[in-house]
Design a protein around this motif. Structure first.
Motif, PDB file in Angstrom:
ATOM      1  N   LEU A 207       5.939 -23.186  30.134  1.00  0.00           N
ATOM      2  CA  LEU A 207       7.308 -22.772  29.855  1.00  0.00           C
ATOM      3  C   LEU A 207       8.190 -22.843  31.087  1.00  0.00           C
ATOM      4  O   LEU A 207       9.307 -23.347  31.047  1.00  0.00           O
ATOM      5  CB  LEU A 207       7.296 -21.345  29.301  1.00  0.00           C
ATOM      6  CG  LEU A 207       6.510 -21.168  28.002  1.00  0.00           C
ATOM      7  CD1 LEU A 207       6.235 -19.699  27.749  1.00  0.00           C
ATOM      8  CD2 LEU A 207       7.271 -21.762  26.860  1.00  0.00           C
ATOM      9  N   GLU A 208       7.688 -22.321  32.192  1.00  0.00           N
ATOM     10  CA  GLU A 208       8.492 -22.290  33.411  1.00  0.00           C
ATOM     11  C   GLU A 208       8.819 -23.697  33.875  1.00  0.00           C
ATOM     12  O   GLU A 208       9.922 -23.963  34.385  1.00  0.00           O
ATOM     13  CB  GLU A 208       7.746 -21.533  34.513  1.00  0.00           C
ATOM     14  CG  GLU A 208       8.583 -21.346  35.768  1.00  0.00           C
ATOM     15  CD  GLU A 208       7.812 -20.657  36.882  1.00  0.00           C
ATOM     16  OE1 GLU A 208       8.415 -20.428  37.945  1.00  0.00           O
ATOM     17  OE2 GLU A 208       6.608 -20.371  36.699  1.00  0.00           O
ATOM     18  N   GLU A 209       7.893 -24.622  33.698  1.00  0.00           N
ATOM     19  CA  GLU A 209       8.107 -26.003  34.099  1.00  0.00           C
ATOM     20  C   GLU A 209       9.294 -26.606  33.359  1.00  0.00           C
ATOM     21  O   GLU A 209      10.189 -27.214  33.953  1.00  0.00           O
ATOM     22  CB  GLU A 209       6.835 -26.802  33.814  1.00  0.00           C
ATOM     23  CG  GLU A 209       6.800 -28.177  34.411  1.00  0.00           C
ATOM     24  CD  GLU A 209       5.373 -28.647  34.563  1.00  0.00           C
ATOM     25  OE1 GLU A 209       4.769 -28.388  35.625  1.00  0.00           O
ATOM     26  OE2 GLU A 209       4.841 -29.256  33.610  1.00  0.00           O
ATOM     27  N   ALA A 210       9.311 -26.447  32.042  1.00  0.00           N
ATOM     28  CA  ALA A 210      10.419 -26.970  31.246  1.00  0.00           C
ATOM     29  C   ALA A 210      11.721 -26.264  31.596  1.00  0.00           C
ATOM     30  O   ALA A 210      12.786 -26.895  31.699  1.00  0.00           O
ATOM     31  CB  ALA A 210      10.116 -26.806  29.761  1.00  0.00           C
ATOM     32  N   ASP A 211      11.660 -24.958  31.786  1.00  0.00           N
ATOM     33  CA  ASP A 211      12.856 -24.170  32.070  1.00  0.00           C
ATOM     34  C   ASP A 211      13.480 -24.582  33.392  1.00  0.00           C
ATOM     35  O   ASP A 211      14.705 -24.712  33.519  1.00  0.00           O
ATOM     36  CB  ASP A 211      12.482 -22.687  32.096  1.00  0.00           C
ATOM     37  CG  ASP A 211      13.655 -21.781  31.738  1.00  0.00           C
ATOM     38  OD1 ASP A 211      14.776 -22.297  31.569  1.00  0.00           O
ATOM     39  OD2 ASP A 211      13.446 -20.568  31.620  1.00  0.00           O
ATOM     40  N   LYS A 212      12.665 -24.832  34.405  1.00  0.00           N
ATOM     41  CA  LYS A 212      13.173 -25.149  35.734  1.00  0.00           C
ATOM     42  C   LYS A 212      13.648 -26.587  35.868  1.00  0.00           C
ATOM     43  O   LYS A 212      14.583 -26.877  36.613  1.00  0.00           O
ATOM     44  CB  LYS A 212      12.088 -24.874  36.787  1.00  0.00           C
ATOM     45  CG  LYS A 212      11.872 -23.413  37.114  1.00  0.00           C
ATOM     46  CD  LYS A 212      10.864 -23.264  38.226  1.00  0.00           C
ATOM     47  CE  LYS A 212      10.691 -21.791  38.617  1.00  0.00           C
ATOM     48  NZ  LYS A 212      11.910 -21.218  39.213  1.00  0.00           N
ATOM     49  N   LEU A 213      12.991 -27.526  35.149  1.00  0.00           N
ATOM     50  CA  LEU A 213      13.225 -28.940  35.418  1.00  0.00           C
ATOM     51  C   LEU A 213      14.117 -29.651  34.416  1.00  0.00           C
ATOM     52  O   LEU A 213      14.846 -30.568  34.780  1.00  0.00           O
ATOM     53  CB  LEU A 213      11.877 -29.678  35.467  1.00  0.00           C
ATOM     54  CG  LEU A 213      10.900 -29.268  36.559  1.00  0.00           C
ATOM     55  CD1 LEU A 213       9.611 -30.061  36.424  1.00  0.00           C
ATOM     56  CD2 LEU A 213      11.503 -29.452  37.940  1.00  0.00           C
ATOM     57  N   ALA A 214      14.055 -29.266  33.146  1.00  0.00           N
ATOM     58  CA  ALA A 214      14.611 -30.107  32.097  1.00  0.00           C
ATOM     59  C   ALA A 214      16.092 -29.867  31.841  1.00  0.00           C
ATOM     60  O   ALA A 214      16.548 -28.732  31.755  1.00  0.00           O
ATOM     61  CB  ALA A 214      13.825 -29.904  30.805  1.00  0.00           C
ATOM     62  N   ASP A 215      16.834 -30.974  31.685  1.00  0.00           N
ATOM     63  CA  ASP A 215      18.213 -30.889  31.211  1.00  0.00           C
ATOM     64  C   ASP A 215      18.236 -30.581  29.718  1.00  0.00           C
ATOM     65  O   ASP A 215      19.098 -29.853  29.249  1.00  0.00           O
ATOM     66  CB  ASP A 215      18.941 -32.213  31.477  1.00  0.00           C
ATOM     67  CG  ASP A 215      19.013 -32.544  32.955  1.00  0.00           C
ATOM     68  OD1 ASP A 215      19.626 -31.748  33.701  1.00  0.00           O
ATOM     69  OD2 ASP A 215      18.452 -33.570  33.369  1.00  0.00           O
ATOM     70  N   ARG A 216      17.280 -31.178  28.990  1.00  0.00           N
ATOM     71  CA  ARG A 216      17.122 -30.890  27.567  1.00  0.00           C
ATOM     72  C   ARG A 216      15.638 -30.754  27.246  1.00  0.00           C
ATOM     73  O   ARG A 216      14.792 -31.382  27.886  1.00  0.00           O
ATOM     74  CB  ARG A 216      17.734 -31.997  26.689  1.00  0.00           C
ATOM     75  CG  ARG A 216      19.242 -31.992  26.700  1.00  0.00           C
ATOM     76  CD  ARG A 216      19.804 -32.982  25.690  1.00  0.00           C
ATOM     77  NE  ARG A 216      19.559 -32.598  24.294  1.00  0.00           N
ATOM     78  CZ  ARG A 216      20.293 -31.704  23.631  1.00  0.00           C
ATOM     79  NH1 ARG A 216      21.303 -31.081  24.242  1.00  0.00           N
ATOM     80  NH2 ARG A 216      20.042 -31.431  22.374  1.00  0.00           N
ATOM     81  N   ILE A 217      15.363 -29.942  26.247  1.00  0.00           N
ATOM     82  CA  ILE A 217      13.985 -29.655  25.849  1.00  0.00           C
ATOM     83  C   ILE A 217      13.867 -29.859  24.347  1.00  0.00           C
ATOM     84  O   ILE A 217      14.723 -29.412  23.581  1.00  0.00           O
ATOM     85  CB  ILE A 217      13.604 -28.192  26.181  1.00  0.00           C
ATOM     86  CG1 ILE A 217      13.729 -27.929  27.686  1.00  0.00           C
ATOM     87  CG2 ILE A 217      12.186 -27.870  25.693  1.00  0.00           C
ATOM     88  CD1 ILE A 217      13.675 -26.453  28.042  1.00  0.00           C
ATOM     89  N   ALA A 218      12.815 -30.550  23.936  1.00  0.00           N
ATOM     90  CA  ALA A 218      12.476 -30.630  22.515  1.00  0.00           C
ATOM     91  C   ALA A 218      11.148 -29.894  22.330  1.00  0.00           C
ATOM     92  O   ALA A 218      10.190 -30.152  23.052  1.00  0.00           O
ATOM     93  CB  ALA A 218      12.351 -32.073  22.054  1.00  0.00           C
ATOM     94  N   VAL A 219      11.114 -28.991  21.388  1.00  0.00           N
ATOM     95  CA  VAL A 219       9.890 -28.246  21.087  1.00  0.00           C
ATOM     96  C   VAL A 219       9.190 -28.938  19.924  1.00  0.00           C
ATOM     97  O   VAL A 219       9.782 -29.129  18.859  1.00  0.00           O
ATOM     98  CB  VAL A 219      10.194 -26.780  20.716  1.00  0.00           C
ATOM     99  CG1 VAL A 219       8.903 -26.022  20.426  1.00  0.00           C
ATOM    100  CG2 VAL A 219      10.977 -26.093  21.842  1.00  0.00           C
ATOM    101  N   ILE A 220       7.934 -29.337  20.136  1.00  0.00           N
ATOM    102  CA  ILE A 220       7.165 -30.025  19.101  1.00  0.00           C
ATOM    103  C   ILE A 220       5.999 -29.151  18.682  1.00  0.00           C
ATOM    104  O   ILE A 220       5.356 -28.502  19.511  1.00  0.00           O
ATOM    105  CB  ILE A 220       6.675 -31.406  19.609  1.00  0.00           C
ATOM    106  CG1 ILE A 220       6.023 -32.199  18.476  1.00  0.00           C
ATOM    107  CG2 ILE A 220       5.752 -31.276  20.808  1.00  0.00           C
ATOM    108  CD1 ILE A 220       5.743 -33.656  18.842  1.00  0.00           C
TER     109      ILE A 220
END
Length: 342
Positions: A207-220
């Motif tokens: 979770l922290e990885e996506a939160d810190k790095l991503a401009d957009r997130i898709a949850v699959i």
């Protein structure tokens, strides 16, 4: 690294990655069930999901390693089936496990990759030295890769993928198994790549990885995209805050559990969504514990991506510093992606 070319005035940029209705099954197991994705150039896009959700299969289709059963996909405007060679020239892929030749030195690995991409001997030496310095591997350049730590091997693997200045960098759970320091180092590299204009497509369970790095997130989850947006967008979908309650009895826990997005039966803890206002918190406590004897303790938390997972997926995610999943009564077994089958 050269930045992607800008579109002419009045033109829309070609998506770095675009997928429509991707489907894939292995035998009777449907792994992807109509996945749609669009990734803009020069951004960090995270495909976030639990083990077995379909992340690795998606990335294998986008990188031409696996054919979809149905649907279409394009990378830098090239069809992944009809223009496979063009796609491969435009991308790099770093998987969950380092794929370097452990008998060669770090320098030899990078020089070999440069030569395979068509560089002259002099250009290969120059590019290898540049990447070794960038990834803080110069001191270990002439040591066999088998002597490298896990974090060093992962950095070498990523460096090898950047030899040809790819436009789109696919990272399939690149920090799996790394210690916190190595994970932070890799995060800094991803940020630098994005700042230089590269597109990064990142799959992760963290979770922290996506939160810190991503401009957009898709949850699959279960082969479907169940939510997409910025981290802020996703958090707002599950209310602004979560009221965590520690119940005084199993009976009280069971009575309230249906209202909760977080369930930890071992500690009789439930998390209930709320907007965080004092008025609603008071109203919730009065509604859930009218006799004022069932709630032993409570605390209020700002919504996190954990809450997104617990609300939108069937399996809770990993935290950034542990491979263990959070205990919850909503978890269901999923097929594993680590075998490469899904």
């Amino acid at each position: 690294m050269s930045a992607p070319s800008s579109p002419r005035a009045g033109q829309h940029p070609v998506p770095a990655v675009e997928a429509t209705a991707l489907r894939k099954s292995y035998g009777d197991v449907r792994v992807l069930d109509g996945v749609d994705l669009r990734v803009e150039p020069g951004t960090v896009f995270s495909l976030l999901g639990p083990n077995g959700a379909g992340k690795t299969t998606t990335i294998r289709i986008l990188t031409t390693l696996t054919a979809a059963d149905a649907g279409t996909a394009r990378v830098t405007g090239h069809d992944v089936v009809a223009e496979r060679s063009a796609v491969r020239r435009a991308i790099s892929l770093t998987g969950q496990f380092a794929a370097v030749d452990e008998m060669q030195t770090g320098e030899e690995n990078l020089r070999m990759m440069a030569r395979l991409s068509g560089a002259s001997r002099a250009a290969a030496r120059s590019r290898a030295a540049e990447l070794l310095e960038r990834f803080d591997l110069t001191a270990a350049a002439r040591r066999p890769a088998r002597t490298y730590s896990g974090g060093m091997r992962r950095r070498l693997d990523l460096a090898a993928g950047l030899v040809g200045n790819p436009e789109v960098i696919f990272l399939d759970e690149p920090t799996t198994g790394l210690d916190p320091r190595s994970r932070q180092q890799l995060w800094e590299v991803v940020k630098e790549l994005s700042a230089e204009g590269a597109t990064v497509f990142l799959t992760t369970q963290y979770l922290e990885e996506a939160d810190k790095l991503a401009d957009r997130i898709a949850v699959i989850d279960g082969g479907r995209i169940v939510a997409e947006g910025t981290a802020h967008d996703l958090k707002s979908r599950v209310a602004g805050h979560r009221l965590d309650l520690v119940l005084g009895s199993r009976a009280a826990y069971e009575r309230i559990a249906a209202r909760a997005v977080l369930r930890i039966p071992e500690t009789l803890t439930l998390g209930v969504p709320t907007d965080g206002t004092a008025a609603q918190v008071r109203a919730l406590l009065d509604e859930l514990d009218p006799g004022r004897g069932d709630v032993a303790r409570f605390s209020l938390h700002t919504a996190t991506l954990d809450d997104v997972f617990l609300t939108l997926t069937r399996t809770p995610p990993r935290t950034a510093d542990s491979s263990a999943v959070a205990p919850t009564s909503t978890a269901h077994p999923q097929p594993t992606e680590e075998t490469g089958r899904v």
